[in-house]
Design an enzyme around this catalytic site. Structure first.
Site, short mmCIF file in Angstrom:
data_model
loop_
_atom_site.label_atom_id
_atom_site.label_comp_id
_atom_site.label_asym_id
_atom_site.label_seq_id
_atom_site.Cartn_x
_atom_site.Cartn_y
_atom_site.Cartn_z
N SER A 11 46.84 -42.62 9.29
CA SER A 11 45.54 -42.85 9.32
C SER A 11 44.88 -42.45 10.74
O SER A 11 45.38 -42.85 11.83
CB SER A 11 45.20 -44.38 9.05
OG SER A 11 45.90 -45.01 7.88
N SER A 253 51.16 -50.20 18.37
CA SER A 253 50.04 -50.24 17.49
C SER A 253 48.85 -49.55 18.12
O SER A 253 48.58 -49.50 19.31
CB SER A 253 49.51 -51.90 17.23
OG SER A 253 48.04 -51.69 16.81
N LYS A 254 48.05 -48.99 17.54
CA LYS A 254 46.82 -48.10 17.90
C LYS A 254 45.97 -49.17 18.46
O LYS A 254 45.26 -48.67 19.36
CB LYS A 254 46.32 -47.36 16.92
CG LYS A 254 47.17 -46.01 16.52
CD LYS A 254 46.75 -45.03 15.44
CE LYS A 254 46.81 -45.76 14.23
NZ LYS A 254 46.49 -44.67 13.11
N ARG A 255 45.73 -50.33 17.51
CA ARG A 255 44.63 -51.23 17.93
C ARG A 255 45.02 -51.67 19.36
O ARG A 255 44.14 -52.19 19.95
CB ARG A 255 44.57 -52.31 17.01
CG ARG A 255 43.78 -51.98 15.61
CD ARG A 255 43.72 -52.93 14.77
NE ARG A 255 42.88 -52.49 13.64
CZ ARG A 255 42.48 -53.35 12.85
NH1 ARG A 255 42.68 -54.62 12.80
NH2 ARG A 255 41.74 -52.83 11.69
#
Length: 281
Positions: A11, A253-255
């Site tokens: 994504s 995690s990208k977040r």
């Protein structure tokens, strides 16, 4: 022997990190070992978080890793009509309903720390007159798959749900239990598809025979087995690989802002270095 077709489906909500590299290595290694193909799919259904610059960076990072794909890139945002048609099909069969409860309302009724979309929420359709009033007011809603209706529609097949897991090299059938996920979200008023729906739809459409992904998606595969049975979609074989964890013991995690591949590249690391860092060589 049938052709081996797998896919890599990131994504574009941030830059790829070491966990993505690990997953990509697993995918391409499996395809090479089977003399198969790898399809690249951009899962950009969340239009509020996805960015063109992140998609461009994904392509750049994969090429830097020495990973090429077969055929054109499939971008999910180009196919919203297809997902909407699937929800319409399920709706006509009485398998989905509009849920107007907000995430906050659902979260308030949940145990502490539970995720609203994975807690096992179940509901039922509103009376037509009430639904019309809410739609007229422009209220947001989610399309939820009714677990009870799905169970009734499948009959004895529901108890036989399962999938083939060959993570350890030996194919074995695993029983699927979608009940803990309850009435999962398949789409929203502003987004015509959820991850579950778009992922299963595209795997079937693209002829994916093997899905290779992280251990964190193992439990959700029960939901996918349910969707595949309801839609009569062919079911791929599944392989689950270990996750790359950060210093805090949590998956990258990208977040969370975990370090992107381009940062490692700028530091002078090579693709071979990253393979060693992921434990694959």
């Amino acid at each position: 022997m049938s052709e081996f077709v797998t896919r890599f489906a990131p994504s574009p909500t941030g830059y790829l990190h070491l966990g993505h590299a690990c997953s990509a290595f697993h995918v391409w290694d499996a395809a090479r070992a089977a003399n198969g193909r790898v399809l690249l799919r951009i899962e950009d259904i969340d239009q509020t978080r996805c960015r063109p610059e992140y998609e461009a960076a994904i392509l750049e990072d994969l090429r830097w890793l020495g990973l090429d794909w077969d055929g054109p890139v499939r971008r999910q945002s180009d196919h919203f009509d297809d997902y909407e048609a699937t929800i319409t099909d399920l709706r006509m069969r009485g398998l989905v309903y509009r849920c107007f409860r907000t995430r906050r309302e659902i979260a308030a009724a949940m145990p502490a720390g539970a995720r609203p979309d994975e807690w096992g929420f179940t509901g039922r359709p509103l009376p037509a007159s009430e639904e019309e009033k809410r739609l007229a007011r422009g209220e947001a809603f989610a399309w939820r798959l009714s677990l009870a209706a799905a169970r009734d529609a499948l009959g004895p097949r529901y108890e036989q749900l399962g999938y083939i897991d060959e993570s350890d090299g030996t194919p074995r059938r695993v029983a699927a239990d979608p009940a803990p996920f309850g009435d999962v979200v398949l789409g929203r008023k502003e987004t015509p598809a959820s991850y579950h729906l778009a992922c299963c739809h595209d795997d079937a459409l693209q002829g994916v025979t093997h899905v290779i992904r992280g251990e964190d998606i193992r439990e959700m595969t029960s939901v996918h087995a349910l969707l595949q049975a309801l839609m009569d979609w062919p079911q791929p074989v599944y392989r689950f690989h270990p996750l790359i964890l950060g210093p805090d013991g949590k998956k990258l995690s990208k977040r969370a802002g975990d370090r992107g591949l381009r940062a490692w590249r700028d530091e002078g690391k090579t693709p071979d270095d990253l393979r060693r860092m992921t434990g694959l060589s």
